[in-house]
Design a protein around this motif. Sequence first.
Motif, PDB file in Angstrom:
ATOM      1  N   UNK A  76       3.489   6.254   9.961  1.00  0.00           N
ATOM      2  CA  UNK A  76       3.349   4.826  10.173  1.00  0.00           C
ATOM      3  C   UNK A  76       4.033   4.138   9.241  1.00  0.00           C
ATOM      4  N   UNK A  77       4.101   4.527   7.955  1.00  0.00           N
ATOM      5  CA  UNK A  77       4.658   4.173   6.583  1.00  0.00           C
ATOM      6  C   UNK A  77       6.211   4.249   6.772  1.00  0.00           C
ATOM      7  N   UNK A  78       6.638   5.355   7.210  1.00  0.00           N
ATOM      8  CA  UNK A  78       8.005   5.420   7.685  1.00  0.00           C
ATOM      9  C   UNK A  78       8.635   4.616   8.796  1.00  0.00           C
ATOM     10  N   UNK A  79       8.000   4.739   9.984  1.00  0.00           N
ATOM     11  CA  UNK A  79       8.372   4.171  11.105  1.00  0.00           C
ATOM     12  C   UNK A  79       8.210   2.682  11.069  1.00  0.00           C
ATOM     13  N   UNK A  80       7.196   2.047  10.429  1.00  0.00           N
ATOM     14  CA  UNK A  80       7.152   0.682  10.262  1.00  0.00           C
ATOM     15  C   UNK A  80       7.746  -0.132   9.175  1.00  0.00           C
ATOM     16  N   UNK A 111       6.796   8.958   2.169  1.00  0.00           N
ATOM     17  CA  UNK A 111       5.889   9.542   1.333  1.00  0.00           C
ATOM     18  C   UNK A 111       6.075  10.789   1.085  1.00  0.00           C
ATOM     19  N   UNK A 112       5.918  11.314  -0.188  1.00  0.00           N
ATOM     20  CA  UNK A 112       6.211  12.866  -0.687  1.00  0.00           C
ATOM     21  C   UNK A 112       5.285  13.609   0.436  1.00  0.00           C
ATOM     22  N   UNK A 113       3.984  13.349   0.431  1.00  0.00           N
ATOM     23  CA  UNK A 113       3.172  14.058   1.295  1.00  0.00           C
ATOM     24  C   UNK A 113       2.080  13.173   1.862  1.00  0.00           C
ATOM     25  N   UNK A 114       1.349  13.481   3.011  1.00  0.00           N
ATOM     26  CA  UNK A 114       0.470  12.460   3.689  1.00  0.00           C
ATOM     27  C   UNK A 114      -0.725  12.210   2.847  1.00  0.00           C
ATOM     28  N   UNK A 115      -1.324  11.269   2.604  1.00  0.00           N
ATOM     29  CA  UNK A 115      -2.479  10.873   1.984  1.00  0.00           C
ATOM     30  C   UNK A 115      -3.567  11.191   2.727  1.00  0.00           C
ATOM     31  N   UNK A 120       0.900  -1.197  -0.031  1.00  0.00           N
ATOM     32  CA  UNK A 120       0.036  -0.063   0.043  1.00  0.00           C
ATOM     33  C   UNK A 120       0.842   1.306  -0.210  1.00  0.00           C
ATOM     34  N   UNK A 121       1.672   1.567   1.074  1.00  0.00           N
ATOM     35  CA  UNK A 121       2.656   2.531   1.123  1.00  0.00           C
ATOM     36  C   UNK A 121       3.452   2.719  -0.227  1.00  0.00           C
ATOM     37  N   UNK A 122       4.275   1.634  -0.401  1.00  0.00           N
ATOM     38  CA  UNK A 122       5.037   1.781  -1.657  1.00  0.00           C
ATOM     39  C   UNK A 122       4.117   2.200  -3.056  1.00  0.00           C
ATOM     40  N   UNK A 123       2.908   1.812  -2.998  1.00  0.00           N
ATOM     41  CA  UNK A 123       1.884   2.216  -4.196  1.00  0.00           C
ATOM     42  C   UNK A 123       1.820   3.613  -4.248  1.00  0.00           C
ATOM     43  N   UNK A 124       1.560   4.181  -3.043  1.00  0.00           N
ATOM     44  CA  UNK A 124       1.341   5.505  -2.831  1.00  0.00           C
ATOM     45  C   UNK A 124       2.484   6.334  -3.097  1.00  0.00           C
ATOM     46  N   UNK A 125       3.439   5.966  -2.520  1.00  0.00           N
ATOM     47  CA  UNK A 125       4.638   6.813  -2.988  1.00  0.00           C
ATOM     48  C   UNK A 125       4.705   6.699  -4.605  1.00  0.00           C
ATOM     49  N   UNK A 144       7.082  -5.083  16.793  1.00  0.00           N
ATOM     50  CA  UNK A 144       8.468  -4.299  16.733  1.00  0.00           C
ATOM     51  C   UNK A 144       8.254  -3.190  15.703  1.00  0.00           C
ATOM     52  N   UNK A 145       9.058  -2.485  15.925  1.00  0.00           N
ATOM     53  CA  UNK A 145       9.477  -1.423  14.965  1.00  0.00           C
ATOM     54  C   UNK A 145      10.337  -1.776  13.679  1.00  0.00           C
ATOM     55  N   UNK A 146      10.566  -1.275  12.837  1.00  0.00           N
ATOM     56  CA  UNK A 146      11.311  -1.533  11.534  1.00  0.00           C
ATOM     57  C   UNK A 146      12.723  -1.692  11.947  1.00  0.00           C
TER      58      UNK A 146
END
Length: 465
Positions: free
Chosen positions: A86-90, A95-99, A54-59, A343-345
């Motif tokens: 969450x996309x970054x931490x996990x 992302x370039x900007x929040x969805x 999901x997050x890679x597709x959004x980016x 756990x975090x990434x």
Amino acid sequence: MTIWVVLLTLSSTLLALTLASLSSAVVSGRRRRRRAVGFFHPYTNDGGGGERVLWCAVRAIQEVNPDVDCAVYTGDDASPQSLADRALDRFGVKLFHPPQVVRLSRRKWIDERTYPHFTMIGQSLGSVYLSWEALCKFTPHYYFDTSGYAFTYPLARVFGCKVICYTHYPTISSDMVSRVRQCSSMYNNDALIAKSIWLSRCKVLYYTFFSWLYGLVGSCAHLAMVNSSWTRSHIEKLWKIPERTRRVYPPCDTSALQMLPLDRPAKSPIIISVSQFRPEKAHAVQLEAFSLAVQRLDNNLPRPKLQFVGSCRNKEDQARLKKLKDRSRELNMDDYIEFHQDVMYRELVKLLGGAVAGLHAMIDEHFGISVVEYMTAGAIPIAHNSAGPKMDIVQEEDGHQTGFLASDKEEYADAILKILKMPETERLAIAAAARKRAQRFSEQKFFEDFKTAICPIICGSSAPL
């Protein structure tokens, strides 16, 4: 007689009003369509490979076409910034900007707990109701399903959307039908049904009808991306749109993990298992196999440790985790087992960097992102001998072995023992070959293939598929 006439009139009037209301909502939605991509992903907190996609597709879409807004349909209490964080931490995806966030209040209609019986058809029809709420609240030009709810596609087309999907696995497959015919008991085939020939035949009929419906709705997709050769073979057979089907391997974090050294500490060897605590992940098989390997290990060799790393989606997953811990105590494995939940990434990278091997035991895993992560990190994979791991991932690289495949606890135990006993030079050779093969499934490769697939539709570089 008069009463029946009145009732019939009232019923006809109510039906006409309902149809008029539905038609009005559709017309209104089509008129209000936004130049945006709406990602149908009701659970944005599952922590699995689907959320990474999901997050890679959004980016990727933000990069390919910055003028197109991205919105996420979710049932979670989330804000645009919390999802971006969450996309970054996990997952390490910036992302370039929040969805935008479109909050859904009717997610219970796709919860498996809502349908104790006939779960597939219940969840599928429930997804239509949920997508109705989604599309009435926000109607995008592009409807992008990243969670496998194919029954929503006809409705999205009615609202005038281009339908794109990334399918991780088919909701129904010929393998599932075959197991019911063979009366095999599994997490998705109750033992009561497996023991009854009559009930099994009834379930085969149900599955056959559902397969036909699934093929019908799936064929409404303008573009169907699938994550593996195994998934592609089933989707092409069911949906019958091979010209609109593209295989795009899912994004696996190979950039951060491949920076890890292949050498491992000389202390107790660590074996890791990374997956959500879901029934199909077969953690019990891994635990039993590890216990067996420890019992058979030579006394002069150091005792290994097994680390279970994963997340829990709900109370049922929590109960499975507790049961796994209880079983560990019964096997007297407490000194050799560790559990790491949610756990975090950064912590996951650290854990993977200390493991000599990684376990995977799901039957017919559509792809197997965790297997690729093992290989990239330098942990030799021991994966189930089926579907994605068998067909795409754990294969020879330049003639060199990249891991092991197993089908039952005996084979898993044998593979564990082989890794624990092999010379360091041999382990490093296998780990190096595995890491090289894992580059085929990198995030960068996903972005390249993903953009190639979606550009004809979203970028307008050629005629729509």
